[in-house]
Design an enzyme around this catalytic site. Structure first.
Site, PDB file in Angstrom:
ATOM      1  N   GLY A 104       0.821  -1.208   0.000  1.00 62.73           N
ATOM      2  CA  GLY A 104       0.000   0.000   0.000  1.00 62.73           C
ATOM      3  C   GLY A 104       0.855   1.258   0.000  1.00 62.73           C
ATOM      4  O   GLY A 104       0.530   2.258  -0.661  1.00 62.73           O
ATOM      5  N   ASP A 325      -0.271   0.200  12.786  1.00 61.03           N
ATOM      6  CA  ASP A 325       0.087  -1.105  12.211  1.00 61.03           C
ATOM      7  C   ASP A 325       0.267  -2.185  13.277  1.00 61.03           C
ATOM      8  O   ASP A 325       0.441  -3.357  12.946  1.00 61.03           O
ATOM      9  CB  ASP A 325       1.403  -0.988  11.417  1.00 61.03           C
ATOM     10  CG  ASP A 325       1.178  -0.264  10.103  1.00 61.03           C
ATOM     11  OD1 ASP A 325       0.019  -0.216   9.647  1.00 61.03           O
ATOM     12  OD2 ASP A 325       2.158   0.269   9.552  1.00 61.03           O
TER      13      ASP A 325
END
Ligand code: DC
Length: 676
Positions: A104, A325
């Site tokens: 991404g 994350d």
């Protein structure tokens, strides 16, 4: 019927075993965010940028190849990368689509770069990346004059040169996202004047730090960051520190492990990234930062991790962007903590490599943890993790989190499927765990076939095992052998102690030959026929409910799991003996139909019995098997149930194969395991 190829190796299902003690100094790979940026900005600089500690993960290598495809010379000297910068205007039109793989960061940052080029280009990604939202970058870049085509706001992204060049803007982003901010700032490098981005909360600032280090004018004012366009970027030596996102896995491992005291070296503790340290410390985690220093503009430290008693907390919203994350592994910490951990305001987690809220909670529930999904987070009640097979859905961080959960206690067996993307961020993951003393297993695949007698599971299991070239476990034969031995030695079905002793010392082997099939040998004598007798079956059903007997036979059954695979036939194969089996079948049929089948079988053997008597017997046995306290006969939650009442063996096999084929193909497609 033709079955897929034989000798199928396991793929993509891994497990990590506990080791007693964790001690030493360990290094995790370089920071992913900084590695991506080092390539992009090194390419746009003048002169040669040298990068050490670069993360050679699939994601970062995708960025590297994309810049190479646009004419940038990048030399890999092993411990260093050398990037010969081409300046802001030196990129060349690529000959092919540019493949970001699973990354991404690559796609969003490069969207900013390609928006400003004077040539056409296309960014593509893998299936997961092609489903992730790109409108969040397309919108501001379009406002800057970019020409981007994307169906439904997802990749592929097609870029044409901006008609009137790229214009500076002041963009207020609805999300705190370093990828969005960086995409706009990178495009802003090509605009005249100053481009600013204002975020609702501060996201990671590696782009600003590196651009400033290369001589670009960067202004930071609270939540607003600005760059002045058309800078001359100057090449730099960049030392990439260890990635805090990778270090987070070891932090939780150490904190939740019963005997850990180790150090993770040289970890980036950038304040826009250190949310996980704050969260774990607030949970009572014993994390100490030593030798805090600066490296290429980034703060780094050695982090000492010691076993701790964690407790649940309400995670403050202010820490979410800087830990975004790390939530998969934080969820594991929450599952191991005492009390309740609540996370809200993290809807962003649903748009990562997977819907991380759902994937993690599905897995935790399967492992026996009480937790509730919220639209923007989760409530997790700490508890006792149990063994099982969970699905990481190809999300590297979810897969690693579950794998480490399996290493927290002896006896835990957590097999994780969908591990193939671990290399996107942590290529040395398994090697590092092994260097710490843990054993990484690629479990042998097991297909469990459970159900009552007379449903055809014995026949189906034998057919499957033969065709696949896998081992076969007829667990009923083990119980029957014990029953036969007990009858031979006149041990009563009520004499628990004697039965356990017999179970432990049973001289039982199964010999397989092409001519004779499988022969059960008790004390060296072939006993196939005696085992199938009604008397033996009856005795087996009496000894089988005894918990201590079942425990004594457990290890014997588990030992059948050998490469290349096992088909395990029984009552509790999927619920107890092979709880982590990747494929579980449960066959049923109504009792009357089973009585008819058994009657036919016995008549063929010249035995005369009444169907009615058989039915009474079957119903009584079903009742005993399914209501007993220990390992009752019930389908595993993740079993596929087939009612065989009106089906021939061929029809059952056809259904089983239909269910099995995708699994077999996957196992076969990638025999060497990780494909990265
Ligand atoms: O499948 P079978 O008829 O050969 O099994 C004989 C008995 O053993 C039956 O009463 C159930 C019991 N059994 C069990 O409890 N658990 C198993 N895994 C297999 C068989």
């Amino acid at each position: 019927m033709t079955l897929p190829n034989q000798r199928i190796q396991p793929l993509d299902v891994f497990a990590v075993n506990h080791c007693d003690q964790l001690r030493g100094q360990f290094t995790v790979p370089g920071d992913k965010s900084i590695s991506h940026r080092s390539i992009i900005f090194g390419a746009l600089a003048q002169g040669q940028t040298r990068v050490s500690g670069f993360l050679r993960s699939a994601d970062c290598l995708a960025t590297l190849r994309i810049l190479q495809a646009m004419g940038v010379s990048i030399t890999d000297a092993g411990d260093e990368l050398m990037i010969d910068g081409v300046g802001l205007d030196g990129l060349q039109k690529p000959k092919q689509d540019l493949d970001c793989g699973n990354a991404g960061t690559a796609m969003r940052l490069l969207a900013g770069l390609l928006s400003a080029q004077t040539f056409d280009s296309t960014l593509v990604g893998d299936e997961s990346l092609s489903n992730r939202p790109m409108n969040r970058v397309i919108k501001p870049l379009t406002a800057m004059g970019a020409n981007i085509d994307a169906d439904a706001g997802t990749a592929p992204l097609r870029f044409r040169p901006p008609t009137a060049g790229i214009q500076a803007i002041d963009y207020t982003s609805p999300v705190a996202s370093a990828q969005v901010k960086s995409a706009v700032l990178i495009a802003g490098l090509y605009a005249d004047g100053k481009t600013t981005v204002t975020e609702p909360q501060k996201s990671r600032d590696h782009t600003e730090t590196m651009l400033r280090g290369m001589g670009c004018e960067v202004q930071v004012d609270g939540l607003t960051v600005g760059v002045t366009g058309r800078p001359i970027l100057l090449a730099q030596n960049i030392q990439v520190p260890a990635d805090i996102s990778s270090a987070a896995f070891l932090m939780v491992l150490g904190l939740c492990h019963p005997d850990a005291d180790f150090t993770i070296q040289n970890v980036s503790i950038n304040p826009t990234r250190d949310g996980v340290i704050k969260i774990l410390q607030a949970m009572g985690g014993n994390l100490e930062l030593h030798d805090v220093r600066e490296q290429a503009g980034e703060p780094v430290a050695d982090i000492q991790v010691r076993s701790s008693q964690l407790r649940g907390i309400d995670i403050p919203h202010a820490w979410i962007p800087s830990a975004i994350d790390e939530f998969p592994i934080v969820f594991i910490a929450a599952a191991m903590a005492s009390g309740q951990t609540t996370l809200t305001g993290a809807e962003e987690l649903r748009h990562k490599e997977s819907d991380r809220i759902q994937v993690m909670l599905d897995g935790l529930k399967l492992l026996g943890i009480d937790c509730q999904e919220l639209p923007d987070g989760a409530v997790i009640h700490g508890g006792q993790l149990s063994s099982g097979l969970v699905d990481g859905h190809g999300d590297h961080r979810c897969a690693m989190s579950f794998l480490l959960a399996g290493a927290l206690h002896p006896g835990l067996e957590i097999a994780v499927k969908g591990c193939h993307n671990i290399g996107t961020s942590f290529p040395e993951f398994f090697g590092l765990l092994e260097s710490m003393g843990m054993v990484v297993e690629q479990p042998v695949p097991v297909i469990t076939v459970d159900g009552p007698s007379g449903v055809g599971k014995g026949t189906i299991s034998a057919l499957l095992a033969e065709e696949l070239g896998w081992h076969l476990l007829d667990s009923g034969a083990i119980y029957r052998s014990l029953a036969l031995a007990a009858m031979q030695q006149a041990i009563a079905a009520t004499d628990e102690a004697a039965l356990v002793q017999l179970a432990e010392s049973l001289e039982l082997t199964f010999e397989v030959s092409d001519e004779m099939g499988t022969q059960a040998c008790l004390n060296g004598v072939v006993v196939n026929d005696q085992l199938r007798s009604e008397a033996c079956g009856l005795m087996a059903s009496k000894v089988a409910p005894i918990a201590a007997v079942r425990a004594a036979l457990l290890r014997r059954q588990k030992a059948f799991r050998r490469a290349p695979g096992l088909v395990a036939d029984g009552r509790d194969m999927g619920t107890v003996v092979f709880k982590s089996a990747p494929v579980k079948l449960f066959l049923t049929a109504d009792a009357a139909e089973r009585a008819k089948r058994r009657h036919k079988q016995l008549q063929e053997q010249g035995v005369d019995v009444k169907i009615r008597d058989l039915l009474v017997d079957i119903e009584a046995r079903d009742h005993r098997d399914s209501t007993r306290k220990v390992a009752p006969l019930v389908p595993a939650e993740d079993a596929w149930v087939i009612d065989t009442s009106d089906l021939s063996i061929d029809e059952v096999l056809a259904q089983v194969m239909q269910h099995l084929t995708p699994h077999l193909e996957r196992w076969q497609a990638n025999p060497s395991g990780l494909d990265c």
